[in-house]
Design a protein around this motif. Structure first.
Motif, PDB file in Angstrom:
ATOM      1  N   GLY A  21       0.829  -1.200   0.000  1.00 29.06           N
ATOM      2  CA  GLY A  21       0.000   0.000   0.000  1.00 29.06           C
ATOM      3  C   GLY A  21       0.863   1.248   0.000  1.00 29.06           C
ATOM      4  O   GLY A  21       1.781   1.395  -0.807  1.00 29.06           O
ATOM      5  N   MET A  22       0.624   2.122   0.973  1.00 24.44           N
ATOM      6  CA  MET A  22       1.327   3.405   1.020  1.00 24.44           C
ATOM      7  C   MET A  22       2.668   3.328   1.742  1.00 24.44           C
ATOM      8  O   MET A  22       3.480   4.241   1.633  1.00 24.44           O
ATOM      9  CB  MET A  22       0.442   4.453   1.688  1.00 24.44           C
ATOM     10  CG  MET A  22      -0.830   4.738   0.919  1.00 24.44           C
ATOM     11  SD  MET A  22      -1.833   6.021   1.699  1.00 24.44           S
ATOM     12  CE  MET A  22      -0.843   7.470   1.384  1.00 24.44           C
ATOM     13  N   GLN A  23       2.911   2.309   2.538  1.00 25.50           N
ATOM     14  CA  GLN A  23       4.155   2.087   3.261  1.00 25.50           C
ATOM     15  C   GLN A  23       4.484   3.225   4.246  1.00 25.50           C
ATOM     16  O   GLN A  23       5.634   3.618   4.393  1.00 25.50           O
ATOM     17  CB  GLN A  23       5.307   1.878   2.290  1.00 25.50           C
ATOM     18  CG  GLN A  23       5.092   0.714   1.357  1.00 25.50           C
ATOM     19  CD  GLN A  23       6.214   0.579   0.345  1.00 25.50           C
ATOM     20  OE1 GLN A  23       7.186   1.303   0.373  1.00 25.50           O
ATOM     21  NE2 GLN A  23       6.072  -0.378  -0.550  1.00 25.50           N
ATOM     22  N   LEU A  24       3.468   3.724   4.926  1.00 24.42           N
ATOM     23  CA  LEU A  24       3.685   4.739   5.954  1.00 24.42           C
ATOM     24  C   LEU A  24       3.925   4.046   7.285  1.00 24.42           C
ATOM     25  O   LEU A  24       3.517   2.899   7.487  1.00 24.42           O
ATOM     26  CB  LEU A  24       2.471   5.663   6.061  1.00 24.42           C
ATOM     27  CG  LEU A  24       2.085   6.438   4.792  1.00 24.42           C
ATOM     28  CD1 LEU A  24       0.808   7.226   5.024  1.00 24.42           C
ATOM     29  CD2 LEU A  24       3.214   7.350   4.348  1.00 24.42           C
ATOM     30  N   SER A  25       4.561   4.751   8.197  1.00 27.00           N
ATOM     31  CA  SER A  25       4.813   4.135   9.501  1.00 27.00           C
ATOM     32  C   SER A  25       3.526   4.102  10.325  1.00 27.00           C
ATOM     33  O   SER A  25       2.661   4.963  10.191  1.00 27.00           O
ATOM     34  CB  SER A  25       5.899   4.910  10.258  1.00 27.00           C
ATOM     35  OG  SER A  25       5.394   6.138  10.724  1.00 27.00           O
ATOM     36  N   ARG A  26       3.440   3.098  11.181  1.00 25.30           N
ATOM     37  CA  ARG A  26       2.254   2.930  12.018  1.00 25.30           C
ATOM     38  C   ARG A  26       1.989   4.127  12.930  1.00 25.30           C
ATOM     39  O   ARG A  26       0.854   4.588  13.034  1.00 25.30           O
ATOM     40  CB  ARG A  26       2.393   1.636  12.831  1.00 25.30           C
ATOM     41  CG  ARG A  26       1.104   1.048  13.218  1.00 25.30           C
ATOM     42  CD  ARG A  26       1.282  -0.469  13.450  1.00 25.30           C
ATOM     43  NE  ARG A  26       0.041  -1.054  13.832  1.00 25.30           N
ATOM     44  CZ  ARG A  26      -0.968  -1.305  13.017  1.00 25.30           C
ATOM     45  NH1 ARG A  26      -0.850  -0.995  11.748  1.00 25.30           N
ATOM     46  NH2 ARG A  26      -2.078  -1.851  13.437  1.00 25.30           N
ATOM     47  N   PRO A  27       3.009   4.682  13.605  1.00 26.14           N
ATOM     48  CA  PRO A  27       2.754   5.864  14.445  1.00 26.14           C
ATOM     49  C   PRO A  27       2.184   7.048  13.654  1.00 26.14           C
ATOM     50  O   PRO A  27       1.316   7.762  14.138  1.00 26.14           O
ATOM     51  CB  PRO A  27       4.120   6.202  15.033  1.00 26.14           C
ATOM     52  CG  PRO A  27       4.864   4.908  15.014  1.00 26.14           C
ATOM     53  CD  PRO A  27       4.384   4.195  13.783  1.00 26.14           C
ATOM     54  N   VAL A  28       2.668   7.254  12.436  1.00 28.53           N
ATOM     55  CA  VAL A  28       2.158   8.350  11.598  1.00 28.53           C
ATOM     56  C   VAL A  28       0.696   8.109  11.255  1.00 28.53           C
ATOM     57  O   VAL A  28      -0.144   9.014  11.345  1.00 28.53           O
ATOM     58  CB  VAL A  28       3.007   8.501  10.313  1.00 28.53           C
ATOM     59  CG1 VAL A  28       2.316   9.371   9.284  1.00 28.53           C
ATOM     60  CG2 VAL A  28       4.373   9.049  10.649  1.00 28.53           C
ATOM     61  N   VAL A  29       0.368   6.892  10.887  1.00 29.56           N
ATOM     62  CA  VAL A  29      -1.013   6.555  10.515  1.00 29.56           C
ATOM     63  C   VAL A  29      -1.946   6.709  11.705  1.00 29.56           C
ATOM     64  O   VAL A  29      -3.038   7.283  11.589  1.00 29.56           O
ATOM     65  CB  VAL A  29      -1.072   5.127   9.920  1.00 29.56           C
ATOM     66  CG1 VAL A  29      -2.505   4.660   9.752  1.00 29.56           C
ATOM     67  CG2 VAL A  29      -0.326   5.086   8.589  1.00 29.56           C
ATOM     68  N   LEU A  30      -1.529   6.215  12.867  1.00 27.15           N
ATOM     69  CA  LEU A  30      -2.379   6.307  14.056  1.00 27.15           C
ATOM     70  C   LEU A  30      -2.528   7.760  14.527  1.00 27.15           C
ATOM     71  O   LEU A  30      -3.618   8.169  14.941  1.00 27.15           O
ATOM     72  CB  LEU A  30      -1.825   5.422  15.165  1.00 27.15           C
ATOM     73  CG  LEU A  30      -1.850   3.922  14.849  1.00 27.15           C
ATOM     74  CD1 LEU A  30      -1.180   3.129  15.963  1.00 27.15           C
ATOM     75  CD2 LEU A  30      -3.266   3.426  14.609  1.00 27.15           C
ATOM     76  N   THR A  31      -1.468   8.543  14.442  1.00 25.58           N
ATOM     77  CA  THR A  31      -1.547   9.963  14.801  1.00 25.58           C
ATOM     78  C   THR A  31      -2.492  10.693  13.846  1.00 25.58           C
ATOM     79  O   THR A  31      -3.295  11.537  14.269  1.00 25.58           O
ATOM     80  CB  THR A  31      -0.153  10.615  14.787  1.00 25.58           C
ATOM     81  OG1 THR A  31       0.690   9.909  15.700  1.00 25.58           O
ATOM     82  CG2 THR A  31      -0.219  12.075  15.159  1.00 25.58           C
TER      83      THR A  31
END
Length: 194
Positions: A21-31
């Motif tokens: 998918g987008m390969q973003l970090s989990r903390p960034v997505v949750l924030t």
């Protein structure tokens, strides 16, 4: 419009962190999800207030109308792969849901006679959540591998069109008081009087 809620909260969170998918970090997505929830809360309150002024059907229909074009641009936006694109995509998706969600708490009970009100509103709400929302992320997971985001956009747009038709078909209930609804009197045993 539960489809948008579950796509936003369940599917997009997974899609954004996925290696395919987008390969973003989990903390960034949750924030980003936490920030989006502030906008969702504001939109829910505002749409509830607006529905008292302009009518529940009109506010819900507006949400469904916004959902159709948004559904078609959501995944092209997300394909840019940036955190900003994800933030906008998630927030707008959930805000469109919130616009319909605000008036729903008043609309659903208004649709039923007093003696059926709690059951009718509860069943309507929960069936919509399961059938209208819970199944969509499962379908999206299949569509993303076969058609990419385009297929999910078309699915969400079709749900939006169907939701518009259903909203237009609803009776206008906000102008009449709940006590004015016809209801058959009950006997002491709780059965309908004949």
């Amino acid at each position: 419009m539960f489809a948008l809620f579950y796509i936003g909260t369940a599917f997009l969170t997974s899609y954004a962190t996925s290696p395919t998918g987008m390969q973003l970090s989990r903390p960034v997505v949750l924030t980003t999800g936490i920030i989006a929830s502030v906008f969702v809360a504001a939109a829910t309150m505002a749409s509830g207030i607006l529905s008292d002024r302009f009518g529940r059907k009109k506010v819900i229909a507006a949400s469904c109308i916004f959902a159709v074009p948004w559904s078609l641009v959501l995944f092209p936006l997300l394909s840019t792969g940036t955190v900003l694109a994800f933030g906008i995509g998630l927030t707008v998706t959930l805000v469109i849901f919130a616009i319909a969600y605000g008036p729903a708490g008043a609309l659903l009970p208004e649709l039923f006679e007093t003696r059926y009100r709690y059951t009718g509103a509860g069943m309507g709400y929960n069936l919509a959540g399961v059938l209208g929302g819970g199944i969509v992320p499962l379908l999206a997971a299949q569509l993303i591998t076969s058609t990419g985001g385009w297929g999910i956009g078309v699915l969400l747009a079709a749900i939006g069109v169907f939701s518009i038709a259903c909203t237009v078909a609803l009776p206008n209930t906000e102008k009449s008081g709940l006590e004015e609804r016809p209801s058959e009197p009950l006997t002491e045993e709780g059965t309908t009087a004949v």
